[in-house]
Design an enzyme around this catalytic site. Structure first.
Site, PDB file in Angstrom:
ATOM      1  N   TYR A 102       0.831  -1.204   0.000  1.00  0.00           N
ATOM      2  CA  TYR A 102       0.000   0.000   0.000  1.00  0.00           C
ATOM      3  C   TYR A 102       0.865   1.254   0.000  1.00  0.00           C
ATOM      4  O   TYR A 102       0.654   2.176  -0.794  1.00  0.00           O
ATOM      5  CB  TYR A 102      -0.928  -0.009   1.210  1.00  0.00           C
ATOM      6  CG  TYR A 102      -1.865   1.177   1.274  1.00  0.00           C
ATOM      7  CD1 TYR A 102      -3.032   1.195   0.521  1.00  0.00           C
ATOM      8  CD2 TYR A 102      -1.584   2.270   2.085  1.00  0.00           C
ATOM      9  CE1 TYR A 102      -3.897   2.272   0.572  1.00  0.00           C
ATOM     10  CE2 TYR A 102      -2.443   3.357   2.140  1.00  0.00           C
ATOM     11  CZ  TYR A 102      -3.601   3.351   1.386  1.00  0.00           C
ATOM     12  OH  TYR A 102      -4.454   4.427   1.430  1.00  0.00           O
TER      13      TYR A 102
ATOM     14  N   LYS B 233       1.228   4.210  -2.977  1.00  0.00           N
ATOM     15  CA  LYS B 233       0.902   5.619  -2.772  1.00  0.00           C
ATOM     16  C   LYS B 233       2.106   6.529  -3.028  1.00  0.00           C
ATOM     17  O   LYS B 233       1.945   7.667  -3.479  1.00  0.00           O
ATOM     18  CB  LYS B 233       0.333   5.828  -1.370  1.00  0.00           C
ATOM     19  CG  LYS B 233      -1.007   5.127  -1.152  1.00  0.00           C
ATOM     20  CD  LYS B 233      -2.040   5.512  -2.202  1.00  0.00           C
ATOM     21  CE  LYS B 233      -3.395   4.873  -1.960  1.00  0.00           C
ATOM     22  NZ  LYS B 233      -4.391   5.256  -2.981  1.00  0.00           N
TER      23      LYS B 233
END
Length: 258
Positions: free
Chosen positions: A153, A157
């Protein structure tokens, strides 16, 4: 009426963004995966209750053909595309040695590749129209500091920040602003997955991690809501942000400072 696409629009932050844009006077194409069809159509009905047109499009943003079809259907229905909100995202909150490559590919496929393809196809349409536009992506404060949300994750990002900056440079000549919003912890369905991971790794009681994050990590010590994020996106989509581009704007209650 200006026209916006919002991906991941069936719930959480995406739903709040879609409804806020409808309040702002946008007709909204709402996109999400087929398993969220019922919820997506409920949001579409709320958009119409706000006096705007809503179009629900079943879309898997990790699939190139789906994204091309999403843009084409929006333009066919509404005539043009002025704003694209690449909001769809997933999390697989595993630590380094627990992260499978299958999960890595899933997260990167939606959060990074999917966002890139949304930016690209929206940019193509906006250039064709010759009227400028706004492209806005979902980032996270995990793109500024390490996150308990997991390695895949966080990596995805960080990729969003880089993609946003490069695309902003390329599309500036066409009057297209490209920015991203970076929420801190927001108590949505995604946070429930993160909470379960924190509980597993630390032994903290299920359901306790959000309030702890608010009280120990945020300077303002007040919960973030999907509507807080939607108001930030509303600003980035408006003419008030005409000289802002290439930015990833933190909206995390003062957790991090860039």
């Amino acid at each position: 009426m200006p026209v916006a696409i919002v991906t991941g629009a069936s719930r959480g932050i995406g739903k709040a963004i879609a409804l806020q844009l409808s309040i702002d006077g946008y007709d909204v194409a709402l996109a999400d995966i087929s398993s969220q069809s019922s919820e997506l159509h409920e949001v579409g009905a709320q958009v119409q209750q706000n006096g705007q047109r809503g179009l629900c499009i079943l879309t898997d943003v990790s699939e190139e053909d789906d994204i091309k079809a999403m843009v084409a259907k929006t333009v066919q229905e509404f005539g043009e595309l002025n704003t694209l909100i690449a909001n769809a995202g997933i999390v697989k909150p595993n630590r380094l040695f627990d992260q499978t490559m299958e999960e890595w590919d899933q997260v990167m496929g939606v959060n990074a590749k999917g966002l890139f393809m949304c930016y690209r196809e929206a940019g193509r349409q906006m250039i064709k129209q010759g009227k400028g536009g706004k492209i806005i992506g979902a980032c996270s404060n995990a793109a500024f500091r390490p996150s308990a949300s997991g390695v895949a994750y966080s990596a995805s990002k960080w990729a969003v920040r880089g993609i946003t900056q490069v695309v902003a440079l390329e599309l500036a000549q066409y009057g297209i602003n490209v920015n991203a919003y970076c929420p801190g912890p927001v108590e949505t369905e995604m946070w429930s997955e993160i909470d379960a991971s924190i509980s597993k790794n630390t032994g903290a009681p299920l359901g306790s991690s959000y309030e702890q994050a608010v009280q120990t990590r945020m300077a303002l010590k007040q919960a973030l809501t999907p509507e807080d994020i939607a108001l930030t996106v509303s600003f980035l989509a408006s003419s008030k942000s005409r000289n802002i581009t290439g930015q990833s704007l933190l909206v995390d209650g003062g957790q991090y400072f860039s």
